[in-house]
Design a protein around this motif. Structure first.
Motif, short mmCIF file in Angstrom:
data_model
loop_
_atom_site.label_atom_id
_atom_site.label_comp_id
_atom_site.label_asym_id
_atom_site.label_seq_id
_atom_site.Cartn_x
_atom_site.Cartn_y
_atom_site.Cartn_z
N UNK A 106 0.86 -1.19 0.00
CA UNK A 106 0.00 0.00 0.00
C UNK A 106 0.89 1.23 0.00
N UNK A 107 0.29 2.35 -0.28
CA UNK A 107 1.03 3.61 -0.26
C UNK A 107 0.12 4.73 0.24
N UNK A 108 0.74 5.82 0.58
CA UNK A 108 0.02 7.01 1.06
C UNK A 108 0.00 8.04 -0.06
N UNK A 109 -1.16 8.67 -0.23
CA UNK A 109 -1.26 9.81 -1.14
C UNK A 109 -1.89 10.96 -0.36
N UNK A 110 -1.48 12.18 -0.67
CA UNK A 110 -1.99 13.35 0.03
C UNK A 110 -2.99 14.08 -0.84
N UNK A 111 -4.09 14.51 -0.22
CA UNK A 111 -5.11 15.26 -0.92
C UNK A 111 -4.76 16.74 -0.97
N UNK A 112 -5.57 17.50 -1.67
CA UNK A 112 -5.35 18.94 -1.82
C UNK A 112 -5.40 19.67 -0.48
#
Length: 171
Positions: A106-112
């Motif tokens: 899994x990975x982390x993504x950042x929102x606006x």
């Protein structure tokens, strides 16, 4: 008298890794491939997958197709007596997510707005596809039914869960 050990499969880290990996595979992206799963939604969807009566009430209320459950799923102790604490105890989910990230599943993504979203990785997709037991296939089917709810705000679904937990089988 000695106590008899009780095995709680939901506390098995290997099982939880597989369960959350399948959850991420089925629910981490919306139709535009944007991430939607925050830690609170992961915990909420994990909770709903174990509570068929609550899930079906929420699906019905949102004009979605309900899920057909087996007698054993509906009559399990956890289903009949839901533990609300597990809904808000993120410690275990965080540990599983850290493990999935560590092993590149899994990975982390950042929102606006600097929200933290959890997304299945390519390696996680391969791993998830290899989980082919009847249990994991059934779990994937449950998450497919939950899928239309993944873009619904957490607060809205959580209010429904709280309502059905408070009012039990009467509603």
């Amino acid at each position: 008298m000695d106590s008899i050990p009780i095995y709680l499969p939901d506390n098995d880290i290997k099982l939880k890794i597989c369960q959350i990996c399948i959850l991420l595979e089925n629910l981490s992206l919306n139709s535009k491939n944007n991430p939607v799963l925050t830690i609170d939604k992961i915990s909420l969807f994990d909770f709903l997958s174990k509570h068929p009566l609550i899930l079906n009430r929420i699906l019905k209320r949102n004009n979605r197709e309900e899920f057909s459950y087996t007698e054993s799923e509906i009559q399990s102790i956890e289903s009949v007596f839901p533990n609300k604490k597990s809904l808000y105890d993120y410690h275990g989910i965080k540990a599983i997510l850290k493990t999935l990230i560590l092993y590149d599943l899994a990975k982390i993504e950042y929102g606006k707005k600097m929200e933290i979203f959890y997304v299945i990785s390519d390696k996680g997709k391969i791993f998830s596809s290899e989980l082919d037991s009847l249990y994991f296939k059934r779990l994937a089917n449950i998450y497919e039914k939950i899928s239309p709810l993944k873009t619904t705000p957490f607060s809205r679904i959580n209010k429904l869960v709280d309502y059905y937990l408070s009012h039990g089988k009467t509603n």
